[in-house]
Scaffold this active site. Structure first.
Site, short mmCIF file in Angstrom:
data_model
loop_
_atom_site.label_atom_id
_atom_site.label_comp_id
_atom_site.label_asym_id
_atom_site.label_seq_id
_atom_site.Cartn_x
_atom_site.Cartn_y
_atom_site.Cartn_z
CE LYS C 74 29.59 -8.05 -13.47
NZ LYS C 74 28.35 -7.34 -13.13
CB SER C 149 26.73 -9.76 -10.62
OG SER C 149 26.53 -8.69 -11.50
CB SER C 173 25.50 -5.87 -10.63
OG SER C 173 24.56 -6.90 -10.39
#
Lengths: 466, 99, 471
Positions: C74, C149, C173
């Protein structure tokens, strides 16, 4: 005058508060930085054990209670702040509720002494003299960002500029004695801000206070307080109010000027620092720190005064302790010297010099007290001792310092009186300063070997007996 | 519990150094008010005697030895700077002292 | 091929790491344009790293437990010298001078980093629509969100771009996008995995965790990244737990509570999958009952006060002074204002303001203060439940993947996606989502296992049983 002082001192650790960058003064800009003290995204703080140790020393030396504590974030934007928040302590600081005893015997309360990280340093370019006002742009160096600080806040117990200066000097002496900081105002490792208000004598309530910043020396502190006091009194007597604000001390102009209003207190939005865990020093650690504290100036003054048989508030006591000569004086007294004489000679003759051997020092003092050496002669022997050691008796003999018999001195005095009847009449008639004239004559006649005090004593006697 | 006003939003935007447009101020006021209204369940909770939780796990005294370690190379650091001069970060003029 | 499979094959010399990498790069080349899982694909770096792995294998050196495994990160995990943007304009192009601890650990384990994945800006969002660089799409249906996210990481794994990915989870997330994309996602116990190098959103809630196609892979990755880190003061003083070893232990005698408050909050077809999972656990010997953690209903509000408050402070450093975007101004204050206005998207601005408000003078006690107390109540209710149960079973999300743009207009509606995931972050407890069937629309549905602090082993045991029950 009512004064409270906020003193920030940089702790003498090897590394910063939350990272292992060097805690060093004067290095090339931005060479002692890392992700943590630069506040780079993703970085996290880890607390320096030695900084906690030194903070505890400060707290204990100031007679504070060392408590479990937490760190808080103090949020505001400024370019010297890498994270745009400062990690500090808010309502649960490490040290609370202490005091400081000053040489004059007064006591100033210490509200708290908490830990926090220092900011970077900004230099302003393009304005006059490096000041913010009128600058075109600024440059930031983060070497200092993250250096550990202890902020020491006094109660508003200070009542004069002299007392304020004494407080700072005493605090400095303590910080140096315990090894917490080198506490140099000129280098920025000790920074003082003053809160000042005025009130009428006898009034219980405090007046509105102003905060004064940019004090770069103890002398500036004294001057600024005197100036600010006059400014505030001037306002009050003219029927105007003192504004609660921050004022900047200008050393060159000798005055304070308004910086910003503190009426609207800045909203720092304090909240507990989530990246750090609470601090609860173990009892054993605390006990160890306490046990390891050296004798502090106040305690040393008491001990010295006791040994010398004088009140602790006698000025020479503080001077001798601050010069580190208390052990010498105590030893000299132990070897037979008069306490007060030992104090005065040490304070005045031995400052910043290598200490003489205590027994020899004591001998000189005994010789002087017994009248075998005049004050001037004693000082000369001391100087010789300091320079090269030796035996006071032999030094005195080598210098031709002999005891002058009392009658020899009396003869010289009478001869001087007889030789200068006019001056004698005037002296006897009340012009006391003519004593110096006669002392000079006697000194000349005895090749400097007469004791000045003995001469003035005889002069007084002769004039009283007329 | 009163909702958040447009003035509140403007004040908060200033505190947070966010230069918002008038349109944004209007839009955000409504949206923030809605969230805060929802949060009234927490705001009005009876929490007498309930201590706050700052950390989910009760760690204490995490400390580091006072031993110097490597610092970053200054050039590497300044290479990411939007503006640099004389080995320092350069910023536009600062109008006041730190609060 | 699973991550474990790749590692075993590469370690045995049966497959070359460079071949594995090429395969994954080809998958990326095939679908990345339509999915946009990545902000940055690291093709050259990946090839070089794979070559090094193969060299070590050939030389008889130990290449590490994850040798040759292509991993996606990420884009809020710092990678030294490699752009780390948090999908924000304010960090566009910023290259950190250091690696996050989890990144170092993956490298040392022999993993091959194939790219930085797209995300909601600064991890604020539940759909990856808040990215400054455009949304990521759900591999199962391009008109739908992958969740957020960590949407890019979940998509990368679901689409076969990487054998494993790391995401971060502050309010769900990792778990929510894992559920919407049909993969496994784990949020560890708070403090189990180092946050050093994870760009902070909400410091007391953030955790890094694995996203994988299988429970065994999640266990393998978690074992590599977990364990004490002296650079993180909130890191638990314990080593990584042994997880792969317990996967086969089953759930005989385990007490499982189906979390009523969460089941009540979701669509019937999602709830139905939870029921199916409960049945599967029961068949495997667990005692399943209904559990209640009433205070979890406070979770959403408490979260949006605490997380935004911490975020408002964590994001103050993005001011144009030291790195990232700078929009010039006459003076520093206008530079700050203009930079942050231009650099942050709307959702980030909203949360910064909400958080600033919650901390501000006069409101601290009512908002942030109360929220921290609500947090205590949530923990107490969880603790009470764990007095009777070893694990809790729940849905992960209220619905299957929603359409792009469907919730973008109303922040509050978006926030409601997180009701089942937020409470675990507030409590600091571990939780994981695993795929458990599909909805009527053919889209994946995830079920969630929740455990008490440091209950990862129990959680993984049950996850393995559930995974097997689908086979």
């Amino acid at each position: 005058m009512v004064v409270g002082l906020e003193v920030h001192c940089e702790l003498a650790t090897a590394t910063k508060l939350f990272c292992s960058c060097r805690n060093a003064f004067g290095d090339e800009p931005n060479t002692n930085v890392c992700p943590v003290c630069l506040g780079l995204p993703g970085s996290l703080p880890v607390l320096n054990r030695q900084a906690v140790e030194l903070a505890m020393r400060v707290g204990l030396a100031l007679h504070c209670s060392v408590e479990p504590s937490v760190f808080h974030r103090k949020n505001y934007f400024y370019p010297d702040m890498p994270k745009d928040y400062q990690v500090s302590q808010y309502d649960r600081p490490i040290n609370v509720g202490g005091f400081l005893d000053l040489p004059d015997g007064s006591r100033v309360g210490v509200t708290r002494a908490h830990m926090e990280e220092d900011t970077g340093k900004t230099t302003h370019v393009g304005g006059g003299g490096g000041r913010i006002h009128g600058a075109d742009h600024s440059l930031v160096d983060y070497n200092r960002a993250g250096v550990p600080l202890v902020e020491i806040v006094s109660e508003p117990d200070i009542r004069s500029s002299e007392q304020a200066k004494a407080y700072v000097n005493e605090l400095r002496a303590i910080l140096v004695a315990i090894g917490a900081s080198d506490a140099r105002m000129e280098e920025g490792s000790l920074r003082v801000d003053a809160n000042v208000s005025m009130r009428r004598a006898g009034e219980a309530a405090y007046g509105t206070r102003a905060e004064i910043k940019n004090l770069n020396s103890v002398r500036s502190l004294g001057r600024a307080l005197e100036h600010e006091a006059r400014r505030q009194v001037g306002l009050l007597e003219a029927g105007e109010a003192v504004v609660q604000e921050t004022r900047h001390w200008n050393e060159d102009e000798g005055r304070t000027s308004s910086m910003r209003s503190k009426e609207e207190a800045y909203d720092y939005r304090y909240f507990p620092e989530p990246d750090l865990v609470p601090l609860a020093p173990a009892a054993e650690w605390l006990a160890g720190v306490e046990a390891g504290l050296p004798a502090l100036p106040a305690a040393r003054r008491l001990a010295l005064a006791d040994a010398a048989g004088v009140p602790p508030t006698e000025p020479a006591v503080a001077t001798v302790v601050s010069q580190g000569l208390d052990d010498l004086v105590t030893a000299a007294v132990g070897a037979g010297a008069d306490g007060r004489l030992a104090l005065n000679r040490a304070a005045n003759e031995l400052a910043h010099k290598p200490a003489p051997e205590p027994v020899a020092f004591a001998k000189v003092l005994v010789m002087e007290a017994g009248g075998r050496l005049t004050a001037t002669q004693a000082k000369a022997v001391l100087a010789e001792l300091v320079a090269g050691g030796g035996d006071p008796e032999e030094i005195a003999k080598a210098k031709g310092f002999e005891a002058l018999g009392g009658d020899v001195v009396a003869e010289a005095v009478d001869a001087a009186i007889a030789a200068h009847p006019g001056e004698w009449e005037r002296y006897a008639g009340g012009e006391a300063k003519l004593a110096g004239f006669f002392v000079g004559k006697v000194m000349a006649a005895t090749a400097g070997k007469a004791d000045g005090k003995a001469v003035t004593g005889l002069l007084r006697e002769r004039s009283a007996n007329r | 519990m009163a909702g958040i006003s447009r003035d509140d939003v403007a004040h908060v935007a200033r505190l947070a150094r966010l230069a918002l447009t008038e349109e944004e101020l209007d839009r955000f006021s409504g949206q923030l008010a809605a969230v805060l209204e929802h949060a009234a369940d927490v705001a009005s909770l009876d929490t007498a005697g309930v201590p706050p939780t700052a950390h989910p796990f009760p760690l204490v005294n995490v400390l580091r030895d006072d031993v110097p370690g490597p610092s970053l190379d200054r050039d590497e650091v300044l290479s990411e700077a939007p503006a640099a001069e004389d080995g320092r970060f350069r910023v536009p003029r600062i109008l006041g002292e730190a609060p | 091929m699973s991550a474990a499979g790749v590692a075993a094959a590469v370690r045995a010399g049966a497959r070359a790491a460079v071949d594995v990498v090429e395969e994954h790069l080809a998958s990326i080349a095939g679908r990345e344009d339509e999915l946009h899982a990545f902000n940055l694909v690291l093709a050259d770096e990946a090839r070089a790293a794979a070559e090094e792995i193969d060299r070590r294998v050939a030389a008889g050196e130990d290449p590490g437990p994850l040798a040759g495994v292509p991993v996606a990160l990420k884009d809020n995990l710092c990678t030294r010298g490699i752009a780390t943007t948090c999908s924000s304009r304010i960090l566009d192009g910023w290259r950190p001078p250091y690696d996050a601890t989890v990144v170092t650990r993956l490298r040392e384990a022999g993993a091959v980093l194939v790219g930085k994945t797209n995300m909601d800006e600064f991890a604020m969002g539940s759909s990856t629509e808040n990215s400054a660089f455009g949304p990521t799409r759900n591999p199962h249906d391009l008109s739908r969100v992958p969740g957020g996210s960590s949407g890019g990481s979940a998509t990368a794994v679901a689409a076969g771009f990487a054998a494993a990915a790391l995401g971060s989870d502050t309010g769900g997330s990792i778990r929510q996008p894992a559920a919407l994309c049909g993969v496994v996602g784990v949020k560890p116990t708070y403090g189990l995995v180092s946050r050093y190098g994870l760009v902070a959103f909400a410091s007391s809630l953030d955790q890094v965790g694995p996203i994988t196609t299988s429970v065994a892979d999640a266990a393998a990755v978690l074992e590599v990244i977990a364990g004490h880190d002296p650079a993180d003061s909130t890191s638990l003083p314990r080593p990584a737990p042994a997880l792969r070893a317990v996967l086969g232990e089953g759930v005989e005698g385990l007490r499982v509570g189906v979390l009523r408050e969460f089941v009540d909050a979701v669509d019937p077809e999602v709830a139905a999958r939870v029921t199916a999972a409960a049945t599967a656990l029961e068949s495997a010997g667990a005692k399943v009952d209904e559990a209640s953690v009433p205070a979890t209903t406070l979770g959403l509000s408490a979260y949006y006060l605490i997380a935004t408050a911490e975020a408002s402070s964590n994001l103050a450093r993005y001011d144009g002074v030291r790195y990232g975007l700078r929009v010039d101004g006459d003076d520093i204050t206008s530079m700050y204002g203009a930079t942050r206005a231009a650099g942050f998207g709307a959702e980030v601005k909203r949360r910064i303001m909400l958080g600033t408000y919650a901390l501000s003078a006069g409101y601290y006690d009512a908002y942030y203060g109360q929220a921290q107390k609500a947090r205590t109540l949530i923990i107490r209710d969880f603790d009470a439940a764990y007095g009777s149960y070893d694990l809790l079973l729940a849905p992960t999300t209220p619905t299957t993947a929603f359409e792009l743009g469907a919730k973008a207009g109303d922040p509050l509606t978006m926030y409601l996606s997180d009701v089942c995931t937020i409470p675990s972050n507030l409590a600091g407890h571990p939780a994981m989502s695993l795929p458990y069937g599909r909805g009527g629309d053919g889209l994946p549905i995830g079920v969630q296992l929740l455990a008490p602090a440091l209950g990862e082993a129990t959680m993984f045991r049950a996850a393995a049983v559930l995974e097997a029950s689908l086979a």
